[in-house]
Write a protein that holds these residues in place. Structure first.
Motif, short mmCIF file in Angstrom:
data_model
loop_
_atom_site.label_atom_id
_atom_site.label_comp_id
_atom_site.label_asym_id
_atom_site.label_seq_id
_atom_site.Cartn_x
_atom_site.Cartn_y
_atom_site.Cartn_z
N ILE A 201 46.29 33.62 45.07
CA ILE A 201 46.06 33.81 46.63
C ILE A 201 47.35 33.54 47.28
N ALA A 202 48.12 32.41 46.82
CA ALA A 202 49.35 31.99 47.81
C ALA A 202 50.41 33.16 47.60
N GLY A 203 50.26 34.08 46.68
CA GLY A 203 51.24 35.20 46.53
C GLY A 203 52.46 34.64 45.61
N ALA A 204 52.06 33.97 44.69
CA ALA A 204 53.04 33.61 43.51
C ALA A 204 53.31 34.91 42.74
N ASP A 205 54.35 34.88 42.41
CA ASP A 205 54.74 36.19 41.59
C ASP A 205 54.56 35.99 39.93
N THR A 206 55.34 35.31 39.34
CA THR A 206 55.03 34.99 38.04
C THR A 206 54.16 33.57 38.15
N ILE A 207 53.00 33.65 37.36
CA ILE A 207 52.33 32.66 37.14
C ILE A 207 51.89 32.19 35.66
N VAL A 208 52.28 31.17 35.10
CA VAL A 208 52.25 30.65 33.70
C VAL A 208 51.24 29.91 33.53
N ALA A 209 50.60 29.99 32.68
CA ALA A 209 49.29 28.99 32.23
C ALA A 209 49.85 28.34 30.99
N VAL A 210 49.80 27.19 30.92
CA VAL A 210 49.97 26.33 29.61
C VAL A 210 48.89 25.55 29.37
N LYS A 312 38.01 20.43 56.67
CA LYS A 312 38.88 21.61 57.17
C LYS A 312 39.07 22.81 56.24
N ASP A 313 39.07 22.31 54.96
CA ASP A 313 39.54 23.21 53.91
C ASP A 313 38.17 24.27 53.21
N LEU A 314 37.11 23.42 53.31
CA LEU A 314 35.82 24.25 52.94
C LEU A 314 35.89 25.48 53.57
N PRO A 315 35.73 25.73 54.84
CA PRO A 315 35.61 26.84 55.41
C PRO A 315 36.62 28.00 54.96
N VAL A 316 37.88 27.71 54.89
CA VAL A 316 39.01 28.47 54.26
C VAL A 316 38.56 28.87 52.98
N ILE A 317 38.37 28.12 52.15
CA ILE A 317 38.04 28.52 50.57
C ILE A 317 36.81 29.45 50.74
N ALA A 318 35.80 28.85 51.47
CA ALA A 318 34.57 29.83 51.47
C ALA A 318 34.86 31.13 51.84
N GLU A 319 35.82 31.50 52.96
CA GLU A 319 36.35 32.67 53.21
C GLU A 319 36.90 33.70 51.78
N HIS A 320 37.73 32.89 51.52
CA HIS A 320 38.42 33.36 50.12
C HIS A 320 37.17 33.99 49.09
N VAL A 321 36.06 33.11 48.98
CA VAL A 321 35.03 33.32 48.18
C VAL A 321 34.17 34.60 48.78
N ARG A 322 33.96 34.47 49.89
CA ARG A 322 33.42 35.85 50.25
C ARG A 322 33.87 36.90 50.21
N ALA A 323 35.34 37.00 50.32
CA ALA A 323 36.09 38.08 50.25
C ALA A 323 36.49 38.69 48.99
N GLY A 324 35.96 37.69 47.93
CA GLY A 324 36.13 38.20 46.42
C GLY A 324 37.66 37.69 45.92
N ARG A 325 38.27 36.80 46.90
CA ARG A 325 39.52 36.26 46.27
C ARG A 325 39.56 35.16 45.45
N PHE A 326 38.47 34.45 45.26
CA PHE A 326 38.14 33.25 44.39
C PHE A 326 36.95 33.44 44.09
N ASP A 327 36.82 33.44 42.63
CA ASP A 327 35.91 33.60 41.86
C ASP A 327 35.28 32.26 41.29
N LEU A 328 34.17 31.69 41.77
CA LEU A 328 33.79 30.53 41.53
C LEU A 328 33.17 30.55 40.17
N SER A 329 32.63 31.62 39.87
CA SER A 329 31.56 31.77 38.68
C SER A 329 32.63 31.96 37.29
#
Length: 363
Positions: A201-210, A312-329
């Motif tokens: 969401i932040a726009g990171a380019d290379t995202i490495v999971a370890v 303050k952060d919950l409403p921001v994250i909720a908007e990402h969830v509603r928009a499909g950018r953040f998938d809780l499931s």
């Protein structure tokens, strides 16, 4: 009477028991839980890594519906859907005055005050991290019940209470990831999965999971990882290879282990930022040489609750969830009952899966 998973003593197995909850007093609310996430911090409370008076009802990541409110409560009402905040800030201490509510000096007070008792006049019980959501219902201070924004499923909303706020906040508030930067997330549990989504969401380019488990790769890639590295003695070298030989601009350590912290540091580029999100024990010692601290010019910082302000952060994250950018499931790899918590603890210890979610009847 409600059913709960009770920790009778530090290091003892959880047992399912009936408990007696009082009616909410002044400034309190009673909440019927829809779901509760099983967090590594609950395991740390049960084994004594983190302090918790006992006997206790653990669980701090939950969401549900308000069923009753005490005198003077006007911020929520019966029928409201809420996310529980295990670290509500007082607003008046030194840290709150500095605008750092995640460091509030009073946020842990509720965990040291008995809130219920075992059925039929049994022992008093303490609420794990002040919220005690490994139970069908709980009673908390009104400021620990945050209204759930519309459009977010109540069951999955439990994850907002800890894993998501922590992982999202670590990326956006602590490390302050910028578009185009490279990010390495070490430890792909619930918080790590949230951090991967937040980095995307932040726009990171290379995202490495370890991670130590190769089984985490599909989960990591679904959350936004562009690369996956199996944790071993060559991890830092592999991360550097994937980031043009420099190392990641940002490394997030979400496992809470000394070796993972050291690896995350070594995998960070000169001038980069290493953020420690995981909670390790006192015996976990990390060493650095004076020369490398000077030469690499990296920033090493801790991160509490994602350096978040939940209100303050919950409403921001909720908007990402509603928009499909953040998938809780996508973070949930097991839906269990109260009796499944010990196995969820075992899975975390073994490094298996993402988040286990206790789903209560009727949710």
């Amino acid at each position: 009477m409600v059913r709960a998973a009770v920790l009778p003593a530090v290091g003892a197995p959880l047992r399912i028991a009936e408990i007696e909850l009082p009616e909410p007093g002044p400034g309190q609310v009673r909440v019927r839980l829809a779901a509760a996430g099983v967090c590594h911090s609950d395991l740390s409370l049960s084994d004594g890594t983190l302090r918790q008076p006992v006997p206790a009802v653990l669980g701090h990541e939950g969401a549900g519906t308000v069923t009753a409110v005490g005198e003077g409560v006007d911020r929520v009402a019966p029928g409201d859907r809420v996310v529980l905040n295990w670290a509500p800030s007082c607003g008046t201490c030194h840290f709150c005055g500095l605008g750092e509510p995640w460091l509030c000096a009073a946020s842990g007070a509720a965990a040291t005050t008995p809130y219920a008792r075992l059925a039929h006049g049994g022992d008093e019980l303490y609420p794990g991290l002040g919220t005690a959501v490994f139970a069908e219902e709980t009673v908390v201070a009104a400021d620990a019940a945050l209204p759930l924004p519309e459009g977010v499923p109540l069951t999955e909303a439990a994850l907002l209470g800890c894993a998501v706020l922590t992982g999202y906040g670590a990326v956006h508030h602590s490390a302050r990831v910028r578009p185009g930067e490279s990010v390495a997330v070490h430890g792909i549990g619930g918080v790590g999965l949230a951090a991967l989504q937040a980095a995307r969401i932040a726009g990171a380019d290379t995202i490495v999971a370890v991670d130590v488990s190769p089984e985490k790769e599909p989960l990591a890639r679904a959350a936004g990882a562009t690369e996956f590295v199996l944790a071993d003695d060559t991890t830092a070298k592999r991360v550097r290879e994937l980031t043009d030989g420099h190392g990641a601009d940002v490394a997030l350590e979400c496992a809470g282990r000394a070796d993972a912290i050291r690896t995350a540091w070594s995998a960070t580029r000169r001038g980069g930022r290493t953020t420690v999100v995981g909670i390790g024990g006192r015996e976990q010692q990390v060493t650095f040489t004076a020369l490398e601290l000077f030469y690499f010019g990296r920033t090493l910082s801790g991160c509490v609750y994602g350096n978040s302000d939940p209100a303050k952060d919950l409403p921001v994250i909720a908007e990402h969830v509603r928009a499909g950018r953040f998938d809780l499931s996508a973070m949930v790899t097991g839906r269990i009952g109260l009796d499944g918590i010990p196995e969820a603890f075992a899975a975390m210890t073994a490094g298996r899966g993402g988040r286990s979610l206790v789903v209560f009847p009727g949710a």
